[in-house]
Every structure is written in structure tokens, then in C-alpha cells.
Design a protein around this motif. Structure first.
Motif, short mmCIF file in Angstrom:
data_model
loop_
_atom_site.label_atom_id
_atom_site.label_comp_id
_atom_site.label_asym_id
_atom_site.label_seq_id
_atom_site.Cartn_x
_atom_site.Cartn_y
_atom_site.Cartn_z
N VAL A 117 0.81 -1.22 0.00
CA VAL A 117 0.00 0.00 0.00
C VAL A 117 0.85 1.27 0.00
O VAL A 117 0.36 2.36 -0.32
CB VAL A 117 -0.98 0.01 1.20
CG1 VAL A 117 -1.90 -1.19 1.14
CG2 VAL A 117 -0.22 0.05 2.53
N GLY A 118 2.12 1.14 0.37
CA GLY A 118 3.03 2.28 0.32
C GLY A 118 2.78 3.34 1.37
O GLY A 118 3.16 4.50 1.21
N ARG A 119 2.13 2.98 2.45
CA ARG A 119 1.84 3.93 3.54
C ARG A 119 1.57 3.15 4.82
O ARG A 119 1.58 1.91 4.82
CB ARG A 119 0.61 4.78 3.20
CG ARG A 119 -0.61 3.95 2.86
CD ARG A 119 -1.86 4.79 2.68
NE ARG A 119 -2.95 3.99 2.10
CZ ARG A 119 -3.66 3.11 2.77
NH1 ARG A 119 -3.41 2.91 4.06
NH2 ARG A 119 -4.63 2.44 2.18
N ARG A 120 1.33 3.88 5.89
CA ARG A 120 1.00 3.25 7.16
C ARG A 120 -0.39 2.62 7.06
O ARG A 120 -1.37 3.32 6.82
CB ARG A 120 1.04 4.29 8.27
CG ARG A 120 0.84 3.71 9.66
CD ARG A 120 0.86 4.83 10.69
NE ARG A 120 0.71 4.29 12.04
CZ ARG A 120 0.55 5.03 13.12
NH1 ARG A 120 0.51 6.37 13.01
NH2 ARG A 120 0.42 4.47 14.31
N PRO A 121 -0.51 1.31 7.27
CA PRO A 121 -1.81 0.66 7.11
C PRO A 121 -2.79 1.06 8.21
O PRO A 121 -2.40 1.38 9.33
CB PRO A 121 -1.48 -0.84 7.21
CG PRO A 121 -0.01 -0.94 6.99
CD PRO A 121 0.57 0.33 7.52
N LEU A 122 -4.07 1.00 7.86
CA LEU A 122 -5.14 1.21 8.81
C LEU A 122 -5.71 -0.16 9.17
O LEU A 122 -6.14 -0.92 8.30
CB LEU A 122 -6.24 2.08 8.21
CG LEU A 122 -7.51 2.28 9.06
CD1 LEU A 122 -7.17 3.04 10.33
CD2 LEU A 122 -8.57 3.02 8.24
N GLY A 123 -5.70 -0.50 10.46
CA GLY A 123 -6.17 -1.81 10.88
C GLY A 123 -7.46 -1.75 11.67
O GLY A 123 -7.64 -0.87 12.51
N ILE A 124 -8.38 -2.67 11.39
CA ILE A 124 -9.62 -2.81 12.16
C ILE A 124 -9.39 -3.92 13.17
O ILE A 124 -9.10 -5.06 12.81
CB ILE A 124 -10.82 -3.16 11.26
CG1 ILE A 124 -10.94 -2.16 10.11
CG2 ILE A 124 -12.09 -3.21 12.09
CD1 ILE A 124 -11.15 -0.74 10.56
N LEU A 125 -9.51 -3.58 14.46
CA LEU A 125 -9.28 -4.55 15.53
C LEU A 125 -10.59 -4.83 16.26
O LEU A 125 -11.26 -3.91 16.74
CB LEU A 125 -8.24 -4.01 16.52
CG LEU A 125 -8.00 -4.82 17.80
CD1 LEU A 125 -7.49 -6.22 17.46
CD2 LEU A 125 -7.00 -4.09 18.69
N VAL A 126 -10.94 -6.11 16.35
CA VAL A 126 -12.18 -6.52 17.01
C VAL A 126 -11.85 -7.24 18.31
O VAL A 126 -11.10 -8.23 18.31
CB VAL A 126 -13.01 -7.47 16.11
CG1 VAL A 126 -14.28 -7.89 16.83
CG2 VAL A 126 -13.34 -6.80 14.79
N GLY A 127 -12.40 -6.75 19.43
CA GLY A 127 -12.17 -7.40 20.71
C GLY A 127 -12.19 -6.42 21.86
O GLY A 127 -11.96 -5.22 21.66
#
Length: 295
Positions: A138-148
């Protein structure tokens, strides 16, 4: 004069065949640590799996190791030191290690297999590799979805931040994980991980990856049959040496609980195996000395 068991007669039974159990077998029988007291006994691994994964086949080839596939332990007679399997087979032991792991507290979310998961410390390495490949693509800082919303989610968030991911955490459980639908692949040529989640009301969250870090419960039915003390979270209570409340019985991996947490959130499989192996061999050495004195 009473018979004195010699060191080679020591027989260890391991109930379970997951990562912690495998690490323990390698440490005891594989000679992976020259600083460790030598082990000269035999090991029987009781696996609940009928299939024969490569890792277990490699262990079965080690000297003095027997792996019994499809023979899950179901009952422990702690007084007689006998483990009975679901098929009624009985295995005597000098020392017993329970490594039955844990199970998800809730049914799986639809499509969960397309996302990443965090349930033990060992999952951090897998997430790290996935993030590395994703960041390159992606060439950038990833955005993560965290469930918990429990301890595992807290650790997972720290892992993601440490690896450069911007985590957005939700405590609301989704109904489905949305797989990646584009054409990109990672450096291994496999499809990229899931990128979003769907909720029951039709709303959604989107990012570059999804990590499920939901709570798990220890499989403690076997421990209950032996009268072992369990922790409030359901895991087998162990001390810092991973010994249980019954002498001669130990617990490793997610089956155990220490300081109010699943052991898998405190120690890696390798660290757990190292501690347990040291305790097992030290205990066996003390028993040999006591037998000599009694004679």
C-alpha cells in the motif's frame, strides 16, 4: 529393599499436541538446549487429531517419542497416575503435562478465516509478517480494524502499533468479515487479508486489514477429572514453574492460567516449554534422590 526407578524409566505423557506441546517435546527429546539437564526417558503425546501434520510426524521420528493420533485424553486418575483416552486406552505416567489449549468463547464470525487473528503471544510474529507485506504494497502506514475487548485485544493493539499500523478498535462484534476483493497479492502470491467488517444493522468499517482478538476459554474438562485447581477464568491454575495443584501434573499453553491471565498471553510456546521442561526434570531428579534415600 524397594525397587528404585532409574532415570531412563521416567515416562512423560503429554495430553494435547498444539504448539506448546510440540515445543516441549522438542526441548526434552530434541536436545535443543545443551544447558538443560539431559532427558533419558520416554514421551507419549496424545493428540486429538486424526490427521498427521508434518510437525507432529517430525516429532514422532524423534528417539523415545510416541505420538498417538486420534487419542484425545478424557480422564485422569491422579492417584494411579493413569490417563484414559476417549477410546478407552490407558497410559501410565510418571509426569503428566496438560496441553489441551483453549477454544473460542463465541461462535466464529462469518468470513473470519480471511482475516488475521490474535489469541496468543505467538500470533504477533504472523501479524508482523502480514503487516510488513501489506505496508510494502500500500506504500503507507496501514489502517487496521481490531475486534475485541479483553486482554487479547489489548495486546493485539500494542502489537499493531509497534509494527506501524493505525488500529481502530471496536468492541461491537461484527456479523461478518469482508475479504479483500481486489487483485493485489502479497510477496508470497497469496490474496491480501480481509479489509473490512459488517455489523448486524448493515453498517460497516473498512481498513487495510482486520484482526480478530476475541476471548477464549481454556479446555479444562480433563483437569476437572483430576481435581486440579482452576482459576476464575477457567484455566488450570499454575505456579511460575507451571506446576498444577496436584504433584506430578503440569500445564502449558492456553490450558493454563497464571496471574489471572491465559498462559498463552503471558508466555510464548517456546518459553512455556522451557519452564515446564526445567521443572519436570528437576522434579524427576528430586524423586530419584528420595528413592535412593528410602532404599
Amino acid at each position: 529393599m524397594s525397587a528404585i526407578p532409574s532415570a531412563p524409566s521416567l515416562h512423560i505423557v503429554i495430553a494435547g499436541a498444539g504448539p506448546a506441546a510440540q515445543a516441549l517435546v522438542r526441548r526434552l527429546a530434541g536436545g535443543s538446549d545443551s544447558r538443560q539437564r539431559a532427558f533419558h526417558g520416554t514421551i507419549t503425546v496424545l493428540s486429538n487429531r486424526d490427521e498427521c501434520p508434518e510437525a507432529l510426524l517430525e516429532l514422532a521420528e524423534l528417539p523415545r517419542v510416541s505420538v498417538r493420533f486420534g487419542q484425545a485424553a478424557s480422564f485422569i486418575d491422579a492417584d494411579a497416575k493413569i490417563v484414559t483416552t476417549v477410546d478407552g486406552m490407558e497410559f501410565s505416567y510418571d509426569q503428566l503435562v496438560i496441553a489441551t489449549g483453549s477454544a473460542p468463547a463465541l461462535p466464529p464470525v462469518a468470513g473470519a478465516e480471511s482475516g488475521l487473528s490474535y489469541s496468543t503471544i505467538d500470533d504477533a510474529a504472523n501479524i508482523g509478517e502480514a503487516v510488513k507485506d501489506l505496508t510494502r504494497l500500500v506504500g503507507r502506514r496501514p489502517l487496521g480494524i481490531l475486534v475485541g475487548n479483553g486482554p487479547a485485544a489489548g495486546q493485539a493493539e500494542a502489537v499493531l502499533r509497534a509494527r506501524g499500523v493505525r488500529p481502530v478498535r471496536t468492541t461491537l462484534r461484527p456479523t461478518a468479515v469482508v475479504p479483500f476483493t481486489g487483485t493485489g497479492t502479497d510477496t508470497q502470491g497469496s490474496t491480501l487479508p480481509a479489509t473490512g467488517i459488517l455489523f448486524e444493522d448493515g453498517s460497516s468499517m473498512k481498513g487495510d486489514l482486520v484482526v480478530l482478538a476475541e476471548e477464549r476459554t481454556a479446555r479444562n474438562e480433563l483437569a476437572e477429572s483430576a481435581g486440579l485447581t482452576t482459576a476464575p477464568d477457567g484455566g488450570i491454575s499454575v505456579g511460575r514453574d507451571l506446576a498444577t495443584s496436584v504433584p506430578g501434573i503440569w500445564a502449558v499453553g492456553d490450558a493454563a492460567s497464571c496471574d489471572g491471565l491465559r498462559l498463552g498471553l503471558l508466555l510464548s510456546a517456546e518459553s512455556s516449554a522451557m519452564l515446564c521442561a526445567s521443572g519436570l526434570l528437576l522434579s524427576a531428579g528430586k524423586e530419584d534422590q528420595q528413592a535412593l534415600l528410602a532404599a
